[in-house]
Design an enzyme around this catalytic site. Structure first.
Site, PDB file in Angstrom:
ATOM      1  CB  ALA A  64      38.741 -23.732  -3.450  1.00 52.98           C
ATOM      2  CG  HIS A  78      40.170 -33.355  -2.494  1.00 57.27           C
ATOM      3  ND1 HIS A  78      40.176 -32.377  -3.246  1.00 57.27           N
ATOM      4  CD2 HIS A  78      39.760 -34.655  -3.242  1.00 57.27           C
ATOM      5  CE1 HIS A  78      39.570 -32.787  -4.425  1.00 57.27           C
ATOM      6  NE2 HIS A  78      39.337 -34.242  -3.997  1.00 57.27           N
TER       7      HIS A  78
HETATM    8  P1  OAD Z   1      37.843 -24.146  -8.201  1.00 58.15           P
HETATM    9  O1  OAD Z   1      39.090 -23.029  -7.945  1.00 58.15           O
HETATM   10  O2  OAD Z   1      37.973 -25.174  -9.326  1.00 58.15           O
HETATM   11  O3  OAD Z   1      36.565 -23.607  -8.139  1.00 58.15           O
HETATM   12  C1  OAD Z   1      36.125 -22.713  -6.880  1.00 58.15           C
HETATM   13  C2  OAD Z   1      34.566 -22.028  -7.470  1.00 58.15           C
HETATM   14  O4  OAD Z   1      34.439 -21.194  -6.234  1.00 58.15           O
HETATM   15  C3  OAD Z   1      34.839 -21.270  -8.440  1.00 58.15           C
HETATM   16  O5  OAD Z   1      33.972 -21.556  -9.757  1.00 58.15           O
HETATM   17  C4  OAD Z   1      34.634 -19.676  -8.028  1.00 58.15           C
HETATM   18  O6  OAD Z   1      33.898 -18.829  -9.020  1.00 58.15           O
HETATM   19  C5  OAD Z   1      33.850 -19.949  -7.085  1.00 58.15           C
HETATM   20  N1  OAD Z   1      33.958 -18.888  -5.863  1.00 58.15           N
HETATM   21  C6  OAD Z   1      35.200 -18.294  -5.416  1.00 58.15           C
HETATM   22  N2  OAD Z   1      35.112 -17.536  -4.465  1.00 58.15           N
HETATM   23  C7  OAD Z   1      33.738 -17.558  -4.131  1.00 58.15           C
HETATM   24  C8  OAD Z   1      32.992 -16.851  -3.304  1.00 58.15           C
HETATM   25  N3  OAD Z   1      33.402 -16.106  -2.173  1.00 58.15           N
HETATM   26  N4  OAD Z   1      31.408 -17.180  -3.157  1.00 58.15           N
HETATM   27  C9  OAD Z   1      31.016 -18.136  -4.127  1.00 58.15           C
HETATM   28  N5  OAD Z   1      31.946 -18.851  -4.956  1.00 58.15           N
HETATM   29  C10 OAD Z   1      33.083 -18.452  -5.040  1.00 58.15           C
HETATM   30  O7  OAD Z   1      37.981 -25.035  -6.510  1.00 58.15           O
HETATM   31  P2  OAD Z   1      37.236 -26.641  -6.228  1.00 58.15           P
HETATM   32  O8  OAD Z   1      36.044 -26.624  -7.009  1.00 58.15           O
HETATM   33  O9  OAD Z   1      37.160 -26.422  -5.070  1.00 58.15           O
HETATM   34  O10 OAD Z   1      42.161 -30.704  -5.583  1.00 58.15           O
HETATM   35  O11 OAD Z   1      38.602 -27.379  -7.097  1.00 58.15           O
HETATM   36  C11 OAD Z   1      38.383 -29.018  -6.448  1.00 58.15           C
HETATM   37  C12 OAD Z   1      39.702 -29.298  -6.514  1.00 58.15           C
HETATM   38  O12 OAD Z   1      40.657 -29.084  -7.496  1.00 58.15           O
HETATM   39  C13 OAD Z   1      40.535 -28.999  -5.192  1.00 58.15           C
HETATM   40  O13 OAD Z   1      40.191 -29.767  -4.126  1.00 58.15           O
HETATM   41  C14 OAD Z   1      41.893 -29.451  -5.620  1.00 58.15           C
HETATM   42  C15 OAD Z   1      42.006 -28.829  -7.001  1.00 58.15           C
HETATM   43  O14 OAD Z   1      42.774 -29.478  -8.068  1.00 58.15           O
HETATM   44  C16 OAD Z   1      43.279 -31.272  -5.056  1.00 58.15           C
HETATM   45  O15 OAD Z   1      44.337 -30.739  -4.958  1.00 58.15           O
HETATM   46  C17 OAD Z   1      43.401 -32.937  -5.200  1.00 58.15           C
END
Ligand code: OAD
Length: 253
Positions: free
Chosen positions: A24, A122
């Site tokens: 995300a 996903h």
């Molecule tokens: P997370 O919200 O867990 O992690 C997003 C990461 O991106 C965080 O560690 C932030 O620090 C970082 N971040 C935010 N903005 C940024 C930027 N501009 N540049 C660099 N880093 C940045 O999201 P995911 O890891 O994608 O699943 O979460 C995985 C899954 O959890 C999602 O696909 C979703 C959720 O539950 C389902 O809904 C099945």
């Protein structure tokens, strides 16, 4: 920080077998909130409302998801940012084997990544499926037709239950993208993680597979990730800024 970016640029120059793994955080600069940062999706919505069990049992839960779609047009109308564009440029340079994404926003494809190179673990918000007859519909077309209705419409083809084509908690990941992502993690010489906390499995096993198979792992993420200790390079900065620097450096050679 510059030393780390230089190290990553060197790793990128050394191989044409890069696999990109995004979460995300790659899309926050397009106006889509992530899940676990302060103000993220899970601070405003209860993940318990996003389980397949509840979706199947409760008309209210289904309506909630429909209203979520209606109320958050930015999810479907967002435009790619320089991080997505930088990833597409790496592919155009012939350096990328594939893009594995946990995101459902379609922004890699909008940025120019070849659709067949993008593996959506996903699912995608761009499609709505019928759980009865498996018909697939374009989300924007369903919204254009039924957007005035507060309740989730039934399938036009068979009257069955519709569902956005995204993975809810308790659902298996789509088999083909998962299989391809696993194969890519074994084929990678460099796995580049962009914008994921790496806490949600099975997606988060991808860096482990890659590392175990001898790949270097680089992470661009604002906050900590669950794989920082195993990574070769960790850059805690904005994805758009880092990807722009990388693109300029590679184009300059
Ligand atoms: P997370 O919200 O867990 O992690 C997003 C990461 O991106 C965080 O560690 C932030 O620090 C970082 N971040 C935010 N903005 C940024 C930027 N501009 N540049 C660099 N880093 C940045 O999201 P995911 O890891 O994608 O699943 O979460 C995985 C899954 O959890 C999602 O696909 C979703 C959720 O539950 C389902 O809904 C099945």
């Amino acid at each position: 920080m510059n030393n780390k970016i230089d190290r990553l640029i060197t790793l990128i120059r050394e191989t044409d077998k890069i696999v990109i793994f995004t979460g995300a955080g790659v899309s926050t600069e397009s106006g889509i909130p992530d899940f676990r940062s302060p103000g993220g999706v899970w601070s405003r919505f209860d993940p318990a409302d996003f389980t397949i069990e509840r979706y199947l049992k409760s008309p209210e839960a289904r309506d909630k998801q429909w209203q979520f779609l209606l109320a958050n047009p930015e999810l479907r109308l967002a435009q790619p940012n320089p991080a997505h564009i930088g990833i597409a440029k790496l592919e155009a340079m012939g350096k990328v084997l594939g893009v594995i994404t946990q995101n459902i926003d379609g922004l890699h494809q909008k940025a120019g990544s070849t659709p067949r190179m993008v593996h959506e673990l996903h699912g995608t918000l761009e499609r709505i499926i019928c759980l009865n007859c498996s018909a697939k519909f374009i989300t924007n077309e369903v919204l254009a037709q039924h957007g005035a209705c507060q309740h989730l419409p039934a399938c036009d083809a068979c009257g069955g239950m519709l569902k956005p084509d995204v993975v809810l908690f308790g659902e298996a990941l789509p088999p083909l993208p998962l299989k391809t992502a696993t194969q890519l993690s074994f084929a990678a010489e460099l796995l580049l993680v962009v914008g994921s906390s790496l806490v949600v499995y099975p997606a988060a096993s991808i860096p482990f597979h890659a590392k175990r198979n001898g790949a270097k792992v680089a992470i661009i993420n604002l906050g900590e990730t669950a794989f920082d200790d195993g990574a070769d390079v960790v850059i805690n900065d904005y994805a758009s800024k880092v990807m722009t620097t990388i693109g300029e450096s590679l184009e300059g050679c």
